[in-house]
Design an enzyme around this catalytic site. Sequence first.
Site, PDB file in Angstrom:
ATOM      1  N   HIS A  56      -9.176  19.036  22.118  1.00 20.35           N
ATOM      2  CA  HIS A  56      -9.314  18.155  20.684  1.00 20.35           C
ATOM      3  C   HIS A  56      -9.432  17.003  20.934  1.00 20.35           C
ATOM      4  O   HIS A  56      -9.536  16.173  22.057  1.00 20.35           O
ATOM      5  CB  HIS A  56      -7.436  18.234  20.273  1.00 20.35           C
ATOM      6  CG  HIS A  56      -6.940  19.589  19.682  1.00 20.35           C
ATOM      7  ND1 HIS A  56      -5.883  20.128  19.188  1.00 20.35           N
ATOM      8  CD2 HIS A  56      -8.011  20.475  19.497  1.00 20.35           C
ATOM      9  CE1 HIS A  56      -5.977  20.924  19.193  1.00 20.35           C
ATOM     10  NE2 HIS A  56      -6.588  21.769  18.797  1.00 20.35           N
ATOM     11  N   GLU A  58      -8.173  14.139  20.102  1.00 29.31           N
ATOM     12  CA  GLU A  58      -6.782  13.279  20.828  1.00 29.31           C
ATOM     13  C   GLU A  58      -6.912  13.096  22.454  1.00 29.31           C
ATOM     14  O   GLU A  58      -6.910  12.952  23.327  1.00 29.31           O
ATOM     15  CB  GLU A  58      -5.550  13.690  20.862  1.00 29.31           C
ATOM     16  CG  GLU A  58      -5.383  13.481  19.198  1.00 29.31           C
ATOM     17  CD  GLU A  58      -5.745  14.766  18.136  1.00 29.31           C
ATOM     18  OE1 GLU A  58      -6.350  15.629  18.369  1.00 29.31           O
ATOM     19  OE2 GLU A  58      -4.346  14.785  17.392  1.00 29.31           O
ATOM     20  N   CYS A  85      -1.651  17.689  16.557  1.00 30.62           N
ATOM     21  CA  CYS A  85      -1.230  18.852  16.378  1.00 30.62           C
ATOM     22  C   CYS A  85       0.054  19.118  17.121  1.00 30.62           C
ATOM     23  O   CYS A  85       0.375  18.111  18.084  1.00 30.62           O
ATOM     24  CB  CYS A  85      -1.761  20.258  16.221  1.00 30.62           C
ATOM     25  SG  CYS A  85      -2.397  20.135  18.301  1.00 30.62           S
ATOM     26  N   CYS A  94      -0.730  18.821  21.240  1.00 26.08           N
ATOM     27  CA  CYS A  94      -1.335  17.063  21.014  1.00 26.08           C
ATOM     28  C   CYS A  94      -0.364  16.182  21.277  1.00 26.08           C
ATOM     29  O   CYS A  94       0.029  15.676  21.229  1.00 26.08           O
ATOM     30  CB  CYS A  94      -2.331  16.669  19.982  1.00 26.08           C
ATOM     31  SG  CYS A  94      -3.530  17.380  20.295  1.00 26.08           S
TER      32      CYS A  94
END
Length: 354
Positions: A56, A58, A85, A94
Amino acid sequence: MSSPVELRDESFLLRCGQLAALADGRVGDSPRVGAVLVFRGRIIGEGYHKVAGEAHAEVNCLASVREDDRPKIPDSTLYVSLEPCCIQGRSGACTDLIQRHGIKRVVFAQRDATPGVNGMSVGILEEANVSVTEYNGFKPTLAPNRFRKVIASQERPFVLLKFAQSADGFLRPENREEDYWLTNPISRRLVHRWRANSTAIMVGGRTIVEDNPGLNTRLFPGPSPRVIVLDPKDRCTGREKIFRQDRKPVVFSGSDRPDLKAEVVPLSSGWKGALPQVLSWLHAARLGHLTVEGGAALLQAFIQQGLWDEARVFTSPQQLNAGLAAPALKGEVRLLREEKIGTDLLRVFARIGG
Ligand SMILES: NC(=O)c1ccc[n+]([C@@H]2O[C@H](COP(=O)([O-])OP(=O)(O)OC[C@H]3O[C@@H](n4cnc5c(N)ncnc54)[C@H](OP(=O)(O)O)[C@@H]3O)[C@@H](O)[C@H]2O)c1
């Protein structure tokens, strides 16, 4: 040393939106997300979601932080264009990642409508003493995921109409003995880039027979969309280019066509109910971004039925004097932007309420 200019949350979210927009078709229909990590007004990390099912935004952002700056991570603010998420998914939550790094402030723009997320991350982070600030109405980060809103609220793919017209409003010349191009090579390459960002591309049966298009991304690196053809009168012969490509096209046809190297879906109610049938099929197949590239009858059918969200219209300087008339956008339409692509004029419209 702190930054000489006081940068506000919105400035960093804007950067997140730019990063999110870099994502191409490898993200498929997953959200396009960008993230930046900021220590005392200085960006020390940046990342975006590049491939569906992989890291992702992040994760990529934190991984980009230089060794020297890593001790600053817990005292930095993480900006993300979409709510982080909190579900395991294919790549870990995350919210766990944020806590593992000891980050104490998170700022994001929109909430993630994915079931199981949708605001849940705020509670999880606040519970862990992470301060969370939301900017739900922040427009620049809405654009890259506009298509996902349509999928969620209308249970159909986002529909992008694309066509090129002559200066006097024709899609093609009256008599076309040989190949014709209305747009210049730069516009054509741009179209292939758009294709790489669509998961499905659709044309009418007559366009397949008359133009024999490839409908792939040969002019731009990126995945080719799934080809969808509406062919109620069984015009396709099976010898056209789309039937010679690796991935089988999907042909919505008037009858069973065992002769076609394609996935054939018989039209259940003639062409009158064809478009809703195609859109339901695409939704079930999780193909959430459809580009419709012509011809006139198919584009007009989408317009007539109000089944479109955005239209990208090229106008070339050529005059054809006669030919097949270009479709007319109707209903409430808003011009989003207008730009010159070399000799061509590109206009992008949105359907209001779409
Ligand atoms: N300049 C551009 O951007 C551009 C792009 C693509 C194509 N073109 C030109 O467009 C020409 C083809 O356009 P076209 O309008 O003749 O055909 P088309 O849009 O390619 O094909 C229309 C298909 O949809 C069916 N259909 C007709 N009305 C419908 C409706 N209301 N709802 C659902 N389906 C419907 C037609 O059925 P039937 O089989 O019964 O006819 C046909 O199979 C080509 O010659 C090509 O050169 C130009």
